[in-house]
Design a protein around this motif. Structure first.
Motif, PDB file in Angstrom:
ATOM      1  N   TYR A 132       0.906  -1.146  -0.105  1.00 30.50           N
ATOM      2  CA  TYR A 132      -0.190  -0.039  -0.022  1.00 30.50           C
ATOM      3  C   TYR A 132       0.890   1.323   0.182  1.00 30.50           C
ATOM      4  CZ  TYR A 132      -3.453  -3.281   1.855  1.00 30.50           C
ATOM      5  OH  TYR A 132      -4.290  -4.410   1.856  1.00 30.50           O
ATOM      6  N   PHE A 133       0.384   2.380  -0.764  1.00 26.06           N
ATOM      7  CA  PHE A 133       0.734   3.526  -0.719  1.00 26.06           C
ATOM      8  C   PHE A 133      -0.209   4.323   0.575  1.00 26.06           C
ATOM      9  CE2 PHE A 133       3.228   5.207  -4.705  1.00 26.06           C
ATOM     10  CZ  PHE A 133       4.195   4.335  -4.288  1.00 26.06           C
ATOM     11  N   LEU A 134       0.058   4.861   1.387  1.00 27.47           N
ATOM     12  CA  LEU A 134      -0.851   5.578   2.199  1.00 27.47           C
ATOM     13  C   LEU A 134      -0.328   6.999   2.264  1.00 27.47           C
ATOM     14  CD1 LEU A 134      -3.137   5.458   4.599  1.00 27.47           C
ATOM     15  CD2 LEU A 134      -1.095   5.601   5.943  1.00 27.47           C
ATOM     16  N   VAL A 135      -1.379   7.875   1.363  1.00 27.34           N
ATOM     17  CA  VAL A 135      -1.018   9.301   1.185  1.00 27.34           C
ATOM     18  C   VAL A 135      -1.813   9.987   2.145  1.00 27.34           C
ATOM     19  CG1 VAL A 135      -2.346   9.445  -0.710  1.00 27.34           C
ATOM     20  CG2 VAL A 135      -0.621  11.067  -0.249  1.00 27.34           C
ATOM     21  N   ARG A 165      -1.854  -0.724  -4.600  1.00 26.70           N
ATOM     22  CA  ARG A 165      -3.184  -0.292  -3.750  1.00 26.70           C
ATOM     23  C   ARG A 165      -2.641   1.052  -3.027  1.00 26.70           C
ATOM     24  NH1 ARG A 165      -4.004  -6.005  -0.510  1.00 26.70           N
ATOM     25  NH2 ARG A 165      -4.547  -7.266  -2.425  1.00 26.70           N
ATOM     26  N   LEU A 166      -3.884   1.864  -3.211  1.00 25.48           N
ATOM     27  CA  LEU A 166      -3.707   3.295  -2.704  1.00 25.48           C
ATOM     28  C   LEU A 166      -4.750   3.494  -1.748  1.00 25.48           C
ATOM     29  CD1 LEU A 166      -2.719   6.153  -2.865  1.00 25.48           C
ATOM     30  CD2 LEU A 166      -4.251   6.620  -4.626  1.00 25.48           C
ATOM     31  N   ILE A 167      -4.225   3.854  -0.368  1.00 27.20           N
ATOM     32  CA  ILE A 167      -5.033   4.386   0.588  1.00 27.20           C
ATOM     33  C   ILE A 167      -4.928   6.111   0.579  1.00 27.20           C
ATOM     34  CG2 ILE A 167      -5.947   4.149   3.082  1.00 27.20           C
ATOM     35  CD1 ILE A 167      -4.814   1.336   3.003  1.00 27.20           C
ATOM     36  N   ARG A 168      -6.140   6.612   0.485  1.00 26.49           N
ATOM     37  CA  ARG A 168      -6.058   8.209   0.387  1.00 26.49           C
ATOM     38  C   ARG A 168      -6.455   8.428   1.703  1.00 26.49           C
ATOM     39  NH1 ARG A 168      -9.721   8.739  -4.672  1.00 26.49           N
ATOM     40  NH2 ARG A 168      -8.293   8.122  -6.417  1.00 26.49           N
ATOM     41  N   PRO A 214      -9.205   4.079  -5.879  1.00 25.02           N
ATOM     42  CA  PRO A 214      -8.519   3.744  -4.792  1.00 25.02           C
ATOM     43  C   PRO A 214      -8.681   2.474  -4.093  1.00 25.02           C
ATOM     44  CG  PRO A 214     -10.157   5.376  -4.293  1.00 25.02           C
ATOM     45  CD  PRO A 214     -10.339   5.073  -5.428  1.00 25.02           C
ATOM     46  N   PHE A 215      -7.914   2.037  -3.336  1.00 19.72           N
ATOM     47  CA  PHE A 215      -8.320   0.586  -2.471  1.00 19.72           C
ATOM     48  C   PHE A 215      -9.269   1.206  -1.400  1.00 19.72           C
ATOM     49  CE2 PHE A 215      -7.476  -1.910   1.383  1.00 19.72           C
ATOM     50  CZ  PHE A 215      -7.624  -3.312   0.748  1.00 19.72           C
TER      51      PHE A 215
END
Ligand SMILES: NC(=O)c1ccc[n+]([C@@H]2O[C@H](COP(=O)([O-])OP(=O)(O)OC[C@H]3O[C@@H](n4cnc5c(N)ncnc54)[C@H](O)[C@@H]3O)[C@@H](O)[C@H]2O)c1
Ligand SMILES: [Zn+2]
Length: 381
Positions: A117-120, A142-145, A179-180
């Protein structure tokens, strides 16, 4: 008999459906050890994923405890947390080509794969840029915004688009990539400047004007509370605005914008140009507020709505503290801005106007003289 080297036409057909689902959670203090929001999202039962936290520099500065809270949180739930990356936020990051390189380098160095995951955590601009890197590295990480601005939480962070700028052209390079998950933590908003708290309200007014008269009335009725950034009114506005954006993507019939109509871009043809002309001195939301005023007054000049209705929209924007009469408006080249917007849409020019409060409709032509009239009306506000 010689065999022809010209093939008879062969046409195979390919068809499949992919359904998307992602949660958009609203909470406070997401990294409090007792808050299970993120723990429940990251299903680590069968995998050993890692998380790369990516911070907007301003968030990192103004929430100094957050970096250690994030690593403690993930270590408590048994998820590997990579060293936090802090990046420049604001529109500048979408102009900075090396930022995408930096993110790809992190993916390579830490062997971040498609199950990690990228957690931005940042404003809409950083969320957009990181979203682009996430969508393209390994064809999709996977992207958690975790949007940290009002505009990020009620609009930019909840949808399926991401982009960076190129050659001074806004959102020139980007993808559609859901996004995820999205986690809207209201506590992040506490450190925003008044400007950034206000700017995001413009997107709520936009969506209310084109979709929901009742929402517009609520915004109007709570305008003084919103102008004072009172938490209750602000949070209600964010949730309802995010809901409308999600609803439009799911039920508007064109989630990946294959057609030319772009109702959620009401007020945006001029806003994009004004942002560019001011070299981003105007925030996106501030430019959208001007764009909304312009297209609302134009709708009245074209007799699609009444003057009184347009006046109420302008009154709401002014009471919220938006500066509509910006000097840069005088330099707006209507034809050029519309032309660039058409290119951005692809296909026909499609501009959303108002046929009522809460009702948008599309036109394919703009009367330049009347639009100039609308600009002059704003100049006299
Ligand atoms: N992808 C989409 O669908 C979509 C939709 C709408 C807008 N956008 C994009 O979103 C961007 C605008 O986003 P924005 O309005 O959030 O502005 P922004 O990201 O430029 O943030 C504004 C400023 O606030 C700072 N900041 C962020 N969080 C903070 C916090 N919690 N406390 C203090 N400061 C903080 C940032 O560093 C920046 O300086 C534009 O680039 C626009 O194109 C994208
Ligand atoms: Zn916008």
């Amino acid at each position: 008999m010689s065999q022809s080297n010209v093939l008879e036409q062969v046409c195979l057909s390919q068809k499949f459906t992919v359904s998307y689902e992602y949660p958009v959670v609203f909470c406070r203090n997401a990294f409090d050890p007792t808050n299970e929001t993120l723990a429940n999202l990251i299903n680590n039962k069968h995998e050993s994923p890692c998380v790369l936290p990516i911070f907007d520099e301003q968030v990192s500065l103004l929430h100094p405890e957050l970096k250690s809270d994030v690593s403690t949180y993930f270590s408590n739930i048994g998820v590997e947390c990579l060293p936090c990356l802090v990046l420049e936020g604001g529109e500048g990051c979408k102009n900075n080509e090396s930022l995408i390189d930096t993110l790809y380098a992190e993916v390579e160095m830490h062997k971040i794969d498609r199950h990690s995951y990228f957690l931005v955590i940042g404003g809409g601009a950083l969320v957009d840029a990181v979203g682009f890197a996430a969508a393209t590295a390994h064809r999709g990480i996977r992207l958690i915004r975790m949007p940290s601005t009002v505009l990020g939480q009620n609009d930019a962070g909840v949808g399926v688009k991401n982009a960076v700028n190129f050659h001074n052209r806004k959102n020139f390079v980007g993808t559609f990539a859901p996004p995820f998950a999205v986690v809207n933590d209201f506590t992040l908003l506490d450190t925003l400047t008044a400007r950034d708290k206000r700017a995001g309200i413009a997107e709520a007014i936009k969506v209310a004007l084109i979709k929901d008269a009742t929402f517009f009335e609520e915004l109007y009725a709570t305008r003084h509370a919103l102008a004072n950034f009172e938490a209750k009114a602000t949070e209600k506005m964010i949730i309802k605005c995010a809901k409308w954006h999600l609803d439009h993507i799911a039920n508007g019939g064109d989630p990946f914008e294959l057609g030319s109509a772009r109702p959620l871009d009401f007020g945006h043809w001029s806003a994009h140009k004004l942002e560019q002309m001011t070299h981003n001195a105007l925030r996106h939301g501030e430019a959208v507020a001007i764009g909304i005023a312009l297209d609302t007054i134009y709708s009245a000049l074209m007799q699609h709505i009444s003057i009184e209705q347009a006046d109420r929209v302008v009154e709401l924007l002014l009471d919220l503290g938006f500066e509509l009469n910006h000097p840069i408006l005088l330099d707006l080249d209507i034809v050029k801005a519309l032309d660039e917007f058409k290119e951005h849409l692809g296909g026909d020019l499609c501009i959303t106007l108002l046929s009522d409060i809460g009702k948008g409709f599309e036109v394919n032509e703009i009367d330049d003289a009347e639009m100039l009239n609308a600009i002059n009306q704003i100049k006299s506000i």
